[in-house]
Motif scaffolding. Structure first.
Motif, mmCIF file in Angstrom:
data_model
loop_
_atom_site.group_PDB
_atom_site.id
_atom_site.type_symbol
_atom_site.label_atom_id
_atom_site.label_comp_id
_atom_site.label_asym_id
_atom_site.label_seq_id
_atom_site.Cartn_x
_atom_site.Cartn_y
_atom_site.Cartn_z
ATOM 1 N N THR A 157 -60.714 56.463 -62.955
ATOM 2 C CA THR A 157 -59.470 55.770 -63.257
ATOM 3 C C THR A 157 -59.614 54.339 -62.777
ATOM 4 O O THR A 157 -59.969 54.104 -61.618
ATOM 5 C CB THR A 157 -58.277 56.453 -62.560
ATOM 6 N N HIS A 207 -58.235 55.269 -67.944
ATOM 7 C CA HIS A 207 -59.226 56.177 -67.385
ATOM 8 C C HIS A 207 -60.298 56.525 -68.402
ATOM 9 O O HIS A 207 -60.137 56.334 -69.597
ATOM 10 C CB HIS A 207 -58.573 57.441 -66.796
ATOM 11 N N ALA A 247 -63.702 61.292 -59.647
ATOM 12 C CA ALA A 247 -63.753 62.684 -59.218
ATOM 13 C C ALA A 247 -64.291 63.554 -60.341
ATOM 14 O O ALA A 247 -64.199 63.196 -61.518
ATOM 15 C CB ALA A 247 -62.359 63.153 -58.827
ATOM 16 N N ASP A 280 -59.919 55.728 -58.788
ATOM 17 C CA ASP A 280 -60.278 57.100 -58.446
ATOM 18 C C ASP A 280 -61.516 57.503 -59.242
ATOM 19 O O ASP A 280 -61.691 57.084 -60.384
ATOM 20 C CB ASP A 280 -59.114 58.046 -58.781
#
Length: 97
Positions: free
Chosen positions: A6, A54, A89, A87
């Motif tokens: 993101t 994202h 992940a 972010d």
């Protein structure tokens, strides 16, 4: 492996001598799409799907997340004054899809 990144725009508080100006939204978007294209050129990457701010990256097999971050570093450093990662992940996360 799938990884979700993101991105976000820089804010005024992040201005430094290296990056003295906060980019306009169109500059951010231009660099966002350039990053997406650069990610598609990484050997381990099969697919890059971008939506809003994202990106979901599909890689060959299971890669070490830290090793994958290292392969992204040159791309992200080149665009450091235009966008930041908010972010990163594995995707999907538990309970998300």
């Amino acid at each position: 492996m799938q990884v979700r990144l993101t991105f976000r725009e820089l804010v005024a508080a992040e201005a430094t001598p290296t990056c003295p100006f906060v980019p306009e939204r169109d500059e951010y978007e231009r660099h966002f799409w350039a990053v997406v294209e650069d990610m598609r050129a990484i050997d381990e990457v099969i697919e890059v799907v971008a939506q809003d701010d994202h990106v979901v990256i599909v890689t060959i097999g299971e890669l070490d997340l830290e090793g994958f971050k290292a392969s992204l570093k040159p791309i992200l450093q080149h665009n450091f004054c235009y966008l930041r990662i908010a972010d990163i992940a594995p995707w999907p996360r538990a309970g998300e899809a």
